[in-house]
Design a protein around this motif. Structure first.
Motif, PDB file in Angstrom:
ATOM      1  N   GLN A 162       0.843  -1.203   0.000  1.00 27.79           N
ATOM      2  CA  GLN A 162       0.000   0.000   0.000  1.00 27.79           C
ATOM      3  C   GLN A 162       0.871   1.243   0.000  1.00 27.79           C
ATOM      4  OE1 GLN A 162      -2.867  -1.104   3.319  1.00 27.79           O
ATOM      5  NE2 GLN A 162      -4.183  -0.035   1.875  1.00 27.79           N
ATOM      6  N   ASP A 163       2.068   1.084   0.583  1.00 26.43           N
ATOM      7  CA  ASP A 163       2.992   2.211   0.608  1.00 26.43           C
ATOM      8  C   ASP A 163       3.803   2.205  -0.684  1.00 26.43           C
ATOM      9  OD1 ASP A 163       2.112   2.655   3.214  1.00 26.43           O
ATOM     10  OD2 ASP A 163       3.569   1.216   3.988  1.00 26.43           O
ATOM     11  N   ASP A 164       4.168   3.370  -1.132  1.00 25.33           N
ATOM     12  CA  ASP A 164       4.806   3.519  -2.435  1.00 25.33           C
ATOM     13  C   ASP A 164       6.300   3.174  -2.380  1.00 25.33           C
ATOM     14  OD1 ASP A 164       5.481   4.205  -4.934  1.00 25.33           O
ATOM     15  OD2 ASP A 164       4.985   6.350  -4.765  1.00 25.33           O
ATOM     16  N   VAL A 165       6.666   2.177  -3.143  1.00 26.80           N
ATOM     17  CA  VAL A 165       8.064   1.742  -3.176  1.00 26.80           C
ATOM     18  C   VAL A 165       8.975   2.877  -3.688  1.00 26.80           C
ATOM     19  CG1 VAL A 165       9.642   0.067  -4.229  1.00 26.80           C
ATOM     20  CG2 VAL A 165       7.407  -0.665  -3.467  1.00 26.80           C
ATOM     21  N   ASN A 166       8.436   3.707  -4.564  1.00 25.08           N
ATOM     22  CA  ASN A 166       9.242   4.801  -5.123  1.00 25.08           C
ATOM     23  C   ASN A 166       9.600   5.872  -4.096  1.00 25.08           C
ATOM     24  OD1 ASN A 166       9.151   3.702  -7.730  1.00 25.08           O
ATOM     25  ND2 ASN A 166       7.063   4.466  -7.932  1.00 25.08           N
ATOM     26  N   ALA A 167       8.874   5.879  -2.983  1.00 26.40           N
ATOM     27  CA  ALA A 167       9.159   6.888  -1.956  1.00 26.40           C
ATOM     28  C   ALA A 167      10.446   6.557  -1.203  1.00 26.40           C
ATOM     29  CB  ALA A 167       7.993   6.994  -0.989  1.00 26.40           C
ATOM     30  N   ILE A 168      10.908   5.309  -1.328  1.00 30.70           N
ATOM     31  CA  ILE A 168      12.103   4.888  -0.580  1.00 30.70           C
ATOM     32  C   ILE A 168      13.313   5.766  -0.930  1.00 30.70           C
ATOM     33  CG2 ILE A 168      13.755   2.980  -0.280  1.00 30.70           C
ATOM     34  CD1 ILE A 168      11.359   1.079  -0.652  1.00 30.70           C
ATOM     35  N   GLU A 169      13.494   5.976  -2.211  1.00 29.49           N
ATOM     36  CA  GLU A 169      14.647   6.773  -2.629  1.00 29.49           C
ATOM     37  C   GLU A 169      14.545   8.208  -2.106  1.00 29.49           C
ATOM     38  OE1 GLU A 169      15.428   6.748  -6.821  1.00 29.49           O
ATOM     39  OE2 GLU A 169      17.151   8.092  -6.600  1.00 29.49           O
ATOM     40  N   LYS A 170      13.316   8.742  -2.163  1.00 33.44           N
ATOM     41  CA  LYS A 170      13.116  10.116  -1.660  1.00 33.44           C
ATOM     42  C   LYS A 170      13.456  10.189  -0.176  1.00 33.44           C
ATOM     43  CE  LYS A 170       9.220  10.849  -4.718  1.00 33.44           C
ATOM     44  NZ  LYS A 170       7.765  10.803  -4.631  1.00 33.44           N
ATOM     45  N   MET A 171      13.083   9.134   0.566  1.00 35.14           N
ATOM     46  CA  MET A 171      13.373   9.131   2.002  1.00 35.14           C
ATOM     47  C   MET A 171      14.873   9.122   2.243  1.00 35.14           C
ATOM     48  SD  MET A 171      10.632   6.511   3.558  1.00 35.14           S
ATOM     49  CE  MET A 171       9.039   7.086   4.092  1.00 35.14           C
ATOM     50  N   VAL A 172      15.584   8.290   1.479  1.00 37.31           N
ATOM     51  CA  VAL A 172      17.043   8.213   1.643  1.00 37.31           C
ATOM     52  C   VAL A 172      17.670   9.578   1.348  1.00 37.31           C
ATOM     53  CG1 VAL A 172      19.146   7.117   0.805  1.00 37.31           C
ATOM     54  CG2 VAL A 172      17.092   5.749   1.143  1.00 37.31           C
ATOM     55  N   LEU A 173      17.142  10.253   0.320  1.00 37.27           N
ATOM     56  CA  LEU A 173      17.675  11.582  -0.012  1.00 37.27           C
ATOM     57  C   LEU A 173      17.468  12.562   1.134  1.00 37.27           C
ATOM     58  CD1 LEU A 173      16.683  11.995  -3.758  1.00 37.27           C
ATOM     59  CD2 LEU A 173      18.979  11.921  -2.780  1.00 37.27           C
ATOM     60  N   GLU A 174      16.273  12.487   1.770  1.00 41.79           N
ATOM     61  CA  GLU A 174      16.001  13.367   2.912  1.00 41.79           C
ATOM     62  C   GLU A 174      16.975  13.081   4.049  1.00 41.79           C
ATOM     63  OE1 GLU A 174      13.967  15.941   3.358  1.00 41.79           O
ATOM     64  OE2 GLU A 174      13.364  15.800   1.257  1.00 41.79           O
ATOM     65  N   TYR A 175      17.274  11.807   4.226  1.00 47.38           N
ATOM     66  CA  TYR A 175      18.241  11.425   5.274  1.00 47.38           C
ATOM     67  C   TYR A 175      19.605  12.039   4.967  1.00 47.38           C
ATOM     68  CZ  TYR A 175      21.845   8.547   7.477  1.00 47.38           C
ATOM     69  OH  TYR A 175      22.962   8.129   8.143  1.00 47.38           O
ATOM     70  N   GLN A 176      19.975  11.965   3.692  1.00 46.67           N
ATOM     71  CA  GLN A 176      21.290  12.503   3.332  1.00 46.67           C
ATOM     72  C   GLN A 176      21.342  14.014   3.473  1.00 46.67           C
ATOM     73  OE1 GLN A 176      21.634  10.389  -0.360  1.00 46.67           O
ATOM     74  NE2 GLN A 176      23.113   8.969   0.526  1.00 46.67           N
ATOM     75  N   LYS A 177      20.148  14.630   3.430  1.00 50.28           N
ATOM     76  CA  LYS A 177      20.115  16.086   3.638  1.00 50.28           C
ATOM     77  C   LYS A 177      20.160  16.426   5.125  1.00 50.28           C
ATOM     78  CE  LYS A 177      17.189  17.124  -0.254  1.00 50.28           C
ATOM     79  NZ  LYS A 177      15.755  17.401  -0.399  1.00 50.28           N
ATOM     80  N   THR A 216      13.400  16.240  11.406  1.00 50.56           N
ATOM     81  CA  THR A 216      12.526  15.323  10.676  1.00 50.56           C
ATOM     82  C   THR A 216      12.051  15.981   9.392  1.00 50.56           C
ATOM     83  OG1 THR A 216      10.572  16.171  11.755  1.00 50.56           O
ATOM     84  CG2 THR A 216      11.629  14.297  12.785  1.00 50.56           C
ATOM     85  N   SER A 217      11.556  15.172   8.482  1.00 54.09           N
ATOM     86  CA  SER A 217      10.934  15.721   7.290  1.00 54.09           C
ATOM     87  C   SER A 217       9.889  14.732   6.803  1.00 54.09           C
ATOM     88  CB  SER A 217      11.967  15.985   6.206  1.00 54.09           C
ATOM     89  OG  SER A 217      12.718  14.815   5.970  1.00 54.09           O
ATOM     90  N   CYS A 218       9.094  15.138   5.845  1.00 54.55           N
ATOM     91  CA  CYS A 218       8.018  14.289   5.331  1.00 54.55           C
ATOM     92  C   CYS A 218       8.217  14.031   3.853  1.00 54.55           C
ATOM     93  CB  CYS A 218       6.658  14.958   5.518  1.00 54.55           C
ATOM     94  SG  CYS A 218       6.194  15.136   7.229  1.00 54.55           S
ATOM     95  N   VAL A 219       7.817  12.846   3.430  1.00 54.66           N
ATOM     96  CA  VAL A 219       7.799  12.514   2.008  1.00 54.66           C
ATOM     97  C   VAL A 219       6.357  12.124   1.694  1.00 54.66           C
ATOM     98  CG1 VAL A 219       8.423  10.676   0.408  1.00 54.66           C
ATOM     99  CG2 VAL A 219      10.205  11.820   1.714  1.00 54.66           C
ATOM    100  N   TYR A 220       5.779  12.751   0.664  1.00 57.66           N
ATOM    101  CA  TYR A 220       4.372  12.486   0.374  1.00 57.66           C
ATOM    102  C   TYR A 220       4.227  11.410  -0.694  1.00 57.66           C
ATOM    103  CZ  TYR A 220       3.630  16.482   3.259  1.00 57.66           C
ATOM    104  OH  TYR A 220       3.633  17.317   4.341  1.00 57.66           O
ATOM    105  N   TYR A 221       3.241  10.577  -0.543  1.00 53.61           N
ATOM    106  CA  TYR A 221       3.008   9.520  -1.539  1.00 53.61           C
ATOM    107  C   TYR A 221       1.531   9.189  -1.558  1.00 53.61           C
ATOM    108  CZ  TYR A 221       2.473   6.182   2.285  1.00 53.61           C
ATOM    109  OH  TYR A 221       2.037   5.520   3.399  1.00 53.61           O
TER     110      TYR A 221
END
Ligand code: UDP
Ligand code: MG
Length: 323
Positions: free
Chosen positions: A108-123, A199-204
């Protein structure tokens, strides 16, 4: 920037219908992320079998045999529930990885959001929340109950991220702090915001369940909401006190009215005293109950022994501590 070691934690309870597809999609996503040097090749996908009664564990074992460098499995002794299964996974891997992402097994959760989350972590974020942008795919009933759930939590004083379930990235640092929370009644969605950190949010967009049925029927969802409220706020106890005050106020009004009626009109003998005592005693009982509740609430908070602070940074000039 160095590639982080990412461990995905997927709690699974009777998910034999979706697991092969979940493994396929996540596996493809991992291969791609590793190829593009987004994450370290030492990253893993960890399935946590939460005491399933079907073939879930067999499937996890097979996946691990086929590709031990990609899939891992943890099996719990019995059905501990979604939150506990998640925590078990997170705590087991926390010293092996830089970051974890927890996700449901049902796609149900978007697999494509994983990369965005990793990017937020790196930021620089230690915690990244996956937030549903909309619920087009949910049934009206699920949408109404789920959104009601978040509103109720907020009104009752539990701090939660609106429309965020358990799809979230946590760094090793955040996990180590989470390990300090020793409470038995686990409600991760309420605990994680208490950690603070950047913290930050990634929308999906939330998808429909790929296969199988929801493991969160209405009854379980209601008890989950109760858990969230009673584990984080003593507001229900305070409501009792307010009710008690109101009752006492009403009883005083009733007292005056009863005396006036007694003086100026004919009432049945005994009516005034009966009516007054019912209201007064009722009100006083609630008030006393509320006061006791206030103390019970304090004891309850003490018994939890939650950490009272979390150190975000330590500036130390002694030798050998440079890092
Ligand atoms: N789950 C679990 N233990 C349980 C119930 C559920 O590990 O006792 C897992 C389940 O396999 C899934 C996740 O928790 O990966 C969320 O469950 P589900 O998708 O059924 O909930 P919904 O999305 O309907 O709220
Ligand atoms: Mg689901």
């Amino acid at each position: 920037m160095e590639q982080p070691i990412l461990y995905m934690i997927i709690p699974c309870y009777n998910e034999q219908d979706v697991l092969p597809e979940t493994a396929k999609q996540l596996g493809a996503c991992y291969t791609d992320l590793i190829r593009r040097s987004r994450i370290s090749p030492a990253s893993r996908i960890v399935f946590v079998n939460d005491g399933s009664k079907d073939k879930t564990w067999e499937i996890i074992c097979r996946l691990h045999r086929q590709d031990p460098a990609l899939f891992s499995g943890i099996s719990l002794a019995h059905n501990a529930g979604h939150q506990n299964a998640l925590l078990a996974g997170l705590m087991t891997v926390k010293e092996r990885c830089d970051i974890t992402i927890s996700m449901d097994a049902d796609l149900q959760d978007d697999v494509n959001a994983i990369e965005k989350m990793v990017l937020e972590y790196q930021k620089g974020s230690e915690i990244v929340y996956g937030v549903r942008s909309e619920r087009k795919k949910d049934s009206f009933f699920k949408k109404a109950t789920a959104e009601g759930f978040y509103k109720l939590m907020q009104n009752m004083g539990t701090e939660v991220v609106y429309n965020h379930a358990d799809f979230r990235l946590m760094s090793q640092r955040a996990l180590r702090e989470l390990a300090e929370f020793r409470e038995v009644n686990l409600f991760l969605r309420g605990l994680v915001p208490l950690l603070g950190f950047q913290t930050s949010c990634v929308y999906y967009e939330r998808q429909e369940r790929f296969a199988g049925t929801s493991k969160y029927p209405l009854g379980k969802m209601l008890s989950f909401a109760m858990e969230g409220i009673t584990s984080f706020s003593v507001k229900p106890l305070k409501i009792i006190i307010i009710l008690g005050f109101l009752m006492v106020a009403v009883s005083i009004a009733m007292l005056i009215w009863a005396i006036v009626s007694k003086l100026f009109s004919t009432t049945v003998p005994g009516w005034s005293s009966t009516v007054c005592s019912i209201w007064l005693i009722g009100g006083m009982q609630l008030l006393c109950l509320g006061v006791i509740g206030e103390y019970v609430g304090k004891i309850y908070a003490e018994v939890k022994q939650r950490p009272r602070y979390i150190i975000a940074e330590f500036l130390d000039q002694s030798e050998g501590s440079a890092s």
